[in-house]
Design an enzyme around this catalytic site. Structure first.
Site, PDB file in Angstrom:
ATOM      1  N   HIS A  25     -27.364  22.301  -3.071  1.00  0.00           N
ATOM      2  CA  HIS A  25     -28.809  23.062  -2.339  1.00  0.00           C
ATOM      3  C   HIS A  25     -28.427  24.274  -2.104  1.00  0.00           C
ATOM      4  O   HIS A  25     -28.942  25.407  -2.532  1.00  0.00           O
ATOM      5  CB  HIS A  25     -29.005  22.085  -1.388  1.00  0.00           C
ATOM      6  CG  HIS A  25     -30.293  22.490  -0.456  1.00  0.00           C
ATOM      7  ND1 HIS A  25     -31.498  21.945  -0.951  1.00  0.00           N
ATOM      8  CD2 HIS A  25     -30.406  23.546   0.214  1.00  0.00           C
ATOM      9  CE1 HIS A  25     -32.444  22.737  -0.091  1.00  0.00           C
ATOM     10  NE2 HIS A  25     -31.801  23.715   0.558  1.00  0.00           N
ATOM     11  N   GLU A  26     -27.307  24.824  -1.283  1.00  0.00           N
ATOM     12  CA  GLU A  26     -26.965  25.902  -0.929  1.00  0.00           C
ATOM     13  C   GLU A  26     -26.633  26.832  -2.030  1.00  0.00           C
ATOM     14  O   GLU A  26     -26.809  28.132  -2.220  1.00  0.00           O
ATOM     15  CB  GLU A  26     -25.816  25.967   0.308  1.00  0.00           C
ATOM     16  CG  GLU A  26     -26.636  25.344   1.444  1.00  0.00           C
ATOM     17  CD  GLU A  26     -27.677  25.898   2.055  1.00  0.00           C
ATOM     18  OE1 GLU A  26     -27.975  27.217   2.087  1.00  0.00           O
ATOM     19  OE2 GLU A  26     -28.561  25.163   2.659  1.00  0.00           O
ATOM     20  N   HIS A  29     -29.586  28.219  -3.945  1.00  0.00           N
ATOM     21  CA  HIS A  29     -30.260  29.265  -3.173  1.00  0.00           C
ATOM     22  C   HIS A  29     -29.441  30.732  -3.440  1.00  0.00           C
ATOM     23  O   HIS A  29     -29.842  31.681  -3.958  1.00  0.00           O
ATOM     24  CB  HIS A  29     -30.142  29.023  -1.835  1.00  0.00           C
ATOM     25  CG  HIS A  29     -31.089  28.196  -1.053  1.00  0.00           C
ATOM     26  ND1 HIS A  29     -32.464  28.126  -1.567  1.00  0.00           N
ATOM     27  CD2 HIS A  29     -30.856  27.157  -0.180  1.00  0.00           C
ATOM     28  CE1 HIS A  29     -33.085  27.111  -0.953  1.00  0.00           C
ATOM     29  NE2 HIS A  29     -32.102  26.539   0.025  1.00  0.00           N
TER      30      HIS A  29
END
Length: 212
Positions: A25-26, A29
């Site tokens: 997820h990170e 980004h």
């Protein structure tokens, strides 16, 4: 009564899919921001799949307590590098939940493959391996769907707020994103038992679609 053995078992099942979920997820980004011209995440060493770089103590504790929701340290993003900051921030925000949805699909394939096997022809050792494997994969589907739809909530600073802000007039988007009590709202929703009710319908729909 607190069952430490059962808790350890649950954490051992949740650990791998949770770490993979928050890491991807990170990292998503960061990679999206980097592709759009922002080197901040790379300079901070966050363009990595090493979970240690992304772990947040409180987010990890939240997972242990809720068995579903947790979070990582936010990847630093500097919209000053973007050609179109409002649009590009929306793209960067969407990358995280998209990564979780992709992982949910991958874990669901693992679940389906394992469940399609002929267990009657397997050795006891193989069965002992497959049982926790399917539990981990199933947890991977649930955790990634939970993180996906939790982060899509339009409450600052969650990803959904940045996506919503991308459709707003610039001044309205700035005022909206300046709201500082988003996590207070999230905590209140969780304490009232409303957070699960908000995201459960979407989770249930996609879980049934992916696994059944």
């Amino acid at each position: 009564m607190f069952d430490i053995a059962n808790t350890i078992k649950e954490i051992s099942i949740l650990a791998l899919p949770f770490l993979l979920a928050i890491t991807c997820h990170e990292a998503a980004h960061g990679f999206a921001a980097y592709l759009l011209g922002d080197p901040t995440a790379k300079q901070a060493g966050r363009l990595t799949l090493n979970p240690v770089k992304h772990l947040d103590p409180m987010g990890t504790l939240a997972l242990v307590l809720t068995r579903m929701i947790g979070w990582a340290k936010p990847v630093p993003v500097n919209p000053m590098y973007f050609k179109n900051p409002q649009r590009d921030m929306m793209i960067v925000a969407l990358a995280g939940p998209a990564a979780n949805m992709a992982l949910a699909v991958m874990f669901s394939i693992v679940v389906k493959v394992i469940l399609s096997l002929d267990v009657n022809s397997m050795s006891p050792l193989m069965l002992r391996i497959l049982e926790p494997s399917v539990m981990i994969a199933n947890a991977g589907v649930i955790i990634n769907l939970a993180l996906c739809f939790f982060n899509l909530l339009p409450i600052p600073p969650l990803d959904g707020s940045k996506i919503l802000a991308g459709f707003m007039p610039r001044e309205a988007a700035f005022k909206f994103m300046s709201f500082r009590y988003g996590f207070v709202i999230v905590i209140v929703l969780a304490m009232l038992g409303l957070l699960g009710k908000v995201i459960s319908p979407a989770m249930g729909f996609f879980y049934n679609f992916l696994v059944h």
